[in-house]
Scaffold this motif. Structure first.
Motif, PDB file in Angstrom:
ATOM      1  N   VAL A 176       4.856   6.418   1.817  1.00 36.47           N
ATOM      2  CA  VAL A 176       4.092   7.638   1.553  1.00 36.47           C
ATOM      3  C   VAL A 176       4.830   8.445   0.493  1.00 36.47           C
ATOM      4  N   LYS A 208       0.845  -1.193   0.000  1.00 37.08           N
ATOM      5  CA  LYS A 208       0.000   0.000   0.000  1.00 37.08           C
ATOM      6  C   LYS A 208       0.881   1.244   0.000  1.00 37.08           C
ATOM      7  N   THR A 247       0.197   1.139   5.624  1.00 34.59           N
ATOM      8  CA  THR A 247       0.913   1.787   4.523  1.00 34.59           C
ATOM      9  C   THR A 247       2.402   1.453   4.573  1.00 34.59           C
ATOM     10  N   LEU A 271       0.511   5.393   0.096  1.00 39.07           N
ATOM     11  CA  LEU A 271      -0.378   6.528   0.343  1.00 39.07           C
ATOM     12  C   LEU A 271       0.175   7.734  -0.406  1.00 39.07           C
ATOM     13  N   LEU A 331      -2.962   5.910   7.170  1.00 41.23           N
ATOM     14  CA  LEU A 331      -1.577   5.440   7.353  1.00 41.23           C
ATOM     15  C   LEU A 331      -1.504   3.967   7.754  1.00 41.23           C
TER      16      LEU A 331
END
Length: 378
Positions: free
Chosen positions: A288, A2, A285, A4, A282
């Motif tokens: 980022v 994942k 995650t 973000l 978050l």
């Protein structure tokens, strides 16, 4: 994995939503193993309303107000009826981007339109207001906003002052008797993207006035006028707010928001992240990716990439910043949770070309960053 994706806007090139979409496009080139979650953000400056509408699903409403030069203009604001909450972006009514370079005059521009947007929110039944204070063309200390909400600013002859920051030098009386009584029941939070006080070398006029068309002589004149405004305000309210961090935001609107609206001043990125549910996003995650037009030493004062990095660092999540330009002092962001930062240009290019290719460059840099990150993990 994942990822973000939470950029701010890239000024004159892409709004935050389009920037997030471009970055996501680049990360998805790595195939189905990437889950790209888009969360466009803002720090209180231009584009904050769009980020808040995306984050909350609020209604976009429109009002006819005065722009920074007193001309009729259409401005948007946001409304969440179930929470009785309004979102007002100063730049929608009094923003510098709406003015041509030769129209920018810090001496005479006004925040009257911001007051009209607040009045529209009160008419809708707002009990809570989130006011974002970046991207202004003004240096009037919020005086125009006060007039739009019913206050009167008078000279020694009892005449109303003309709009603009320079006129505050002639302020003799601040009459708040006509101030909209509904303000007393309005809970206000003001999102600021700087921590400057109202006056002096770090104040609104000295630091931001030149960006709004002020000459060195104008800066001196405007600062003295804001001193007068602060003095009269202190005499009327019995309170001092001129040294408050963020009071100098948006040409002194931070000062007015605190003094007259009772606003709590908070870093804009924190308020927008809270509305977007950033802490929840978050969870799970692995990386980022954030960014904006420029990363520099001033970014630590409340800009989006550093606000995101600080929040992610608390969760142990690495952060990559993609910036149109890495300017002097950008390395300080590495101490605030930024893992790595990359400029977008893939070779020498003119500014016009860089702006035109911004989406393409964001996608390419995002792909490269994710490839490097996944290779390092494996």
């Amino acid at each position: 994995m994942k990822i973000l994706i939470c950029p701010d806007s890239f000024k004159d090139a892409l709004p935050a939503e389009a920037a997030a979409r471009a970055i996501a496009c680049g990360t998805r080139r790595l195939g189905e193993r990437i889950e790209a979650v888009e969360c466009p953000l803002a720090d209180g400056g231009e584009g904050s309303l769009d980020a808040l509408l995306t984050a909350t699903g609020a209604e976009r409403r429109t009002a006819t107000v005065q722009d920074a030069l007193g001309r009729p203009a259409r401005a948007h604001w946001g409304w969440l009826p179930e929470r009785r909450t309004a979102f007002v972006e100063l730049a929608e009514a009094s923003g510098i981007q709406a003015l041509a370079p030769d129209e920018r005059t810090a001496l005479h521009s006004t925040t009257h339109g911001v007051g009209e947007l607040i009045r529209a929110a009160l008419d809708a039944g707002a009990e809570r207001l989130l006011l974002t204070l970046g991207g202004s063309a003004t240096n009037d200390g919020g005086a125009g906003m006060l007039v739009a909400l019913g206050a009167r600013l008078l000279d020694s002859a009892g005449q109303d002052l003309p709009p603009g920051g320079a006129a505050l030098a002639e302020l003799a009386e601040l009459d708040l008797a006509g101030l909209d009584p509904r303000l007393a029941g309005l809970q206000v939070e003001a999102a600021v993207d700087v921590d400057n006080p109202l006056l002096g070398k770090r104040g609104a006029s000295a630091v931001f006035g030149p960006q709004k068309g002020a000459s060195p002589e104008d800066v001196t004149r405007l600062d003295a006028a804001l001193v007068r405004f602060a003095d009269v305000t202190a005499g009327v309210l019995g309170e001092e707010h001129r040294e408050l961090p963020g009071a100098g935001a948006a040409g002194g609107m931070g000062f007015a928001a605190r003094a007259f609206l009772g606003a709590e001043l908070r870093p804009g990125i924190e308020l927008v992240m809270a509305q977007a549910g950033f802490e929840t996003l978050l969870e799970g995650t692995g990386l980022v990716i954030t960014g904006e037009g420029q990363l520099d030493g001033q970014s630590l004062a409340g800009k989006t990439p550093v606000g995101v990095a600080r929040a992610a660092r608390a969760r142990g999540v690495p952060v990559v910043v993609l910036a149109g330009r890495l300017a002097p002092g950008w390395q300080a962001a590495l101490e605030e949770g930024v893992t790595a930062a990359f400029a977008l240009a893939d070779g020498p290019m003119a500014l016009d070309e860089a702006l035109e290719r911004c989406a393409e460059l964001l996608a390419d840099r995002a792909e490269s960053a994710v490839r490097l990150f996944t290779a390092a993990r494996s």
